[in-house]
Motif scaffolding. Sequence first.
Motif, PDB file in Angstrom:
ATOM      1  N   UNK A 307     -61.456   1.570 -15.092  1.00 19.30           N
ATOM      2  CA  UNK A 307     -61.854   0.561 -14.536  1.00 19.30           C
ATOM      3  C   UNK A 307     -61.164   0.111 -13.131  1.00 19.30           C
ATOM      4  N   UNK A 308     -59.571  -0.091 -13.467  1.00 19.69           N
ATOM      5  CA  UNK A 308     -59.465  -0.146 -11.844  1.00 19.69           C
ATOM      6  C   UNK A 308     -59.465   0.734 -10.293  1.00 19.69           C
ATOM      7  N   UNK A 309     -59.490   2.065 -11.266  1.00 24.00           N
ATOM      8  CA  UNK A 309     -59.825   3.067 -10.652  1.00 24.00           C
ATOM      9  C   UNK A 309     -61.383   2.794 -10.047  1.00 24.00           C
ATOM     10  N   UNK A 310     -62.015   2.476 -10.639  1.00 21.36           N
ATOM     11  CA  UNK A 310     -63.133   2.275  -9.785  1.00 21.36           C
ATOM     12  C   UNK A 310     -63.207   1.292  -9.516  1.00 21.36           C
ATOM     13  N   UNK A 311     -62.314  -0.168  -9.031  1.00 24.37           N
ATOM     14  CA  UNK A 311     -62.805  -1.821  -8.051  1.00 24.37           C
ATOM     15  C   UNK A 311     -62.864  -2.755  -9.182  1.00 24.37           C
ATOM     16  N   UNK A 312     -62.631  -2.305 -10.832  1.00 27.58           N
ATOM     17  CA  UNK A 312     -63.043  -3.276 -11.052  1.00 27.58           C
ATOM     18  C   UNK A 312     -61.673  -3.927 -12.183  1.00 27.58           C
ATOM     19  N   UNK A 313     -61.935  -4.713 -12.704  1.00 25.76           N
ATOM     20  CA  UNK A 313     -60.870  -5.744 -13.593  1.00 25.76           C
ATOM     21  C   UNK A 313     -60.865  -7.054 -12.690  1.00 25.76           C
ATOM     22  N   UNK A 314     -59.684  -7.678 -13.518  1.00 28.68           N
ATOM     23  CA  UNK A 314     -59.113  -7.175 -15.157  1.00 28.68           C
ATOM     24  C   UNK A 314     -59.842  -7.173 -16.139  1.00 28.68           C
ATOM     25  N   UNK A 315     -59.737  -5.946 -16.743  1.00 31.13           N
ATOM     26  CA  UNK A 315     -60.011  -5.959 -18.414  1.00 31.13           C
ATOM     27  C   UNK A 315     -59.888  -6.913 -18.834  1.00 31.13           C
ATOM     28  N   UNK A 316     -59.683  -8.568 -19.680  1.00 29.57           N
ATOM     29  CA  UNK A 316     -59.070  -9.007 -20.406  1.00 29.57           C
ATOM     30  C   UNK A 316     -59.282  -8.383 -22.083  1.00 29.57           C
ATOM     31  N   UNK A 317     -58.777  -7.954 -22.865  1.00 29.48           N
ATOM     32  CA  UNK A 317     -59.022  -7.475 -24.450  1.00 29.48           C
ATOM     33  C   UNK A 317     -58.843  -8.562 -24.810  1.00 29.48           C
TER      34      UNK A 317
END
Length: 469
Positions: A307-317
């Motif tokens: 996700x970070x590589x695609x500009x997304x985040x932060x991923x909160x799990x």
Amino acid sequence: MALSDVSKIERNEEGIATVLGILGQRFGERFQTGQAMRAQHAHTTTYIPTQAPDGVVFAETTEEVQEVVRACAAHRVPVIAFGVGSSLEGHVNAPGGGISLDTSRMNRILAVNAEDLDCVVEPGVTREDLNRHLRDTGLFFPIDPGANASLGGMAATRASGTNAVRYGTMRENVLSLTAVMADGEVVKTASRAKKSSAGYDLTRLLVGSEGTLGIITSLTLKLNGIPQAISGGVCPFPTLEAACNTVIATIQMGIPVARIELVNALQMRAMKAYSHLDYPESPCLFVEFHGTDAGVAEEAELFGEIAQDNGGGPFLWTGVAEERTHLWKARHDAYWASLTLRPGAKGLSTDVCVPISRLAECVAETEADIAEMGLIAPIVGHAGDGNFHTLVLMDADDPAEIAKVEAFVARLNLRALAMDGTCTGEHGIGQGKAGFMRREHGHGVEVMRAIKQALDPQNILNPGKILPA
């Protein structure tokens, strides 16, 4: 064909009157002809006009289903199977009148074969009923279409839902079934063996046939072990394209994601307000992983990196069950959240499915179409399958608005077909999408019509569904 142009079938008044008398005498209080009851058994969660049956039978056994079908066959009267009525495309309407055969009292769990990871149930058992029954066995049935649908109805419409990316659809999870055919005979389609090469695959023929080829009276279902650990969370993205590229990369890397659900910015706005979520109003992915403690942690971290590589985040799990339950309840409540975007409006829920490589393009073009037409229509999707839904909010009493919405849905269906997709990934055809069958299947429609003619020559089983007039 406009979605509202539901099929009309000539009524057999003499036959219907005769069958009403036969069934009334045979079933007593379990046969109802009151207006409210009949309307309930033709209700639809879209705006498709109600076409009520003439009577409703509450069957309790396969033998009683046979009695009803034989009476209807003898007098050429339509019979429409009914589960809980949660279908979306006019599946339970009675365009030629006839009998609604309610299977809700056929709700027994007949066997659980824990060692073989399967069970046998009657069609009126709902998915929530089954999973409550299985809770102490360490097993569960994974197909989750959102609504607490009956398992017979789920098989008839080839339902799927949020878990399909890992566990498949009803097509993969029905091992065998029994059905009453149009002549009243009972057919068992397969054994409990995990595989067979003995003859035609009658199970797959009847799964997804929407009650037009036979009425399901029992199912043998595949079960799965409850995972040792589950983790999940929400990841925001700057664009739909970034979210979809993350889905593609996740699938291609072989990460065994159990659920990966897309919501667009408008849907996220509604969910934030309705379910009190604390995430950005942007495209988001709801993600879940099943496995061991170490496995789900590793998979979540890998997904976060993608996700970070695609500009997304932060991923909160999280692995905390209560927190995950809150997230997935919000996802399942997306329909109700969407209705708050236009109070008083009715929602038309529709779906298409495309190869995941075309998902971002299809969703982006659909969003542009929504904006150009001035509609309010949030989007959610089972992104791992390339399947997404729009809920178009409209005034169902305004013919001009209905026409505009029908034009939008038609373009959405054609857009998906042009991308080598399908006009429905899981809702089914019913009445609402019959007009797109020939565009999708071409001469295959004539093959389907030949099968229907061979198995139901009098056209009494749920007539007016699937096949275009």
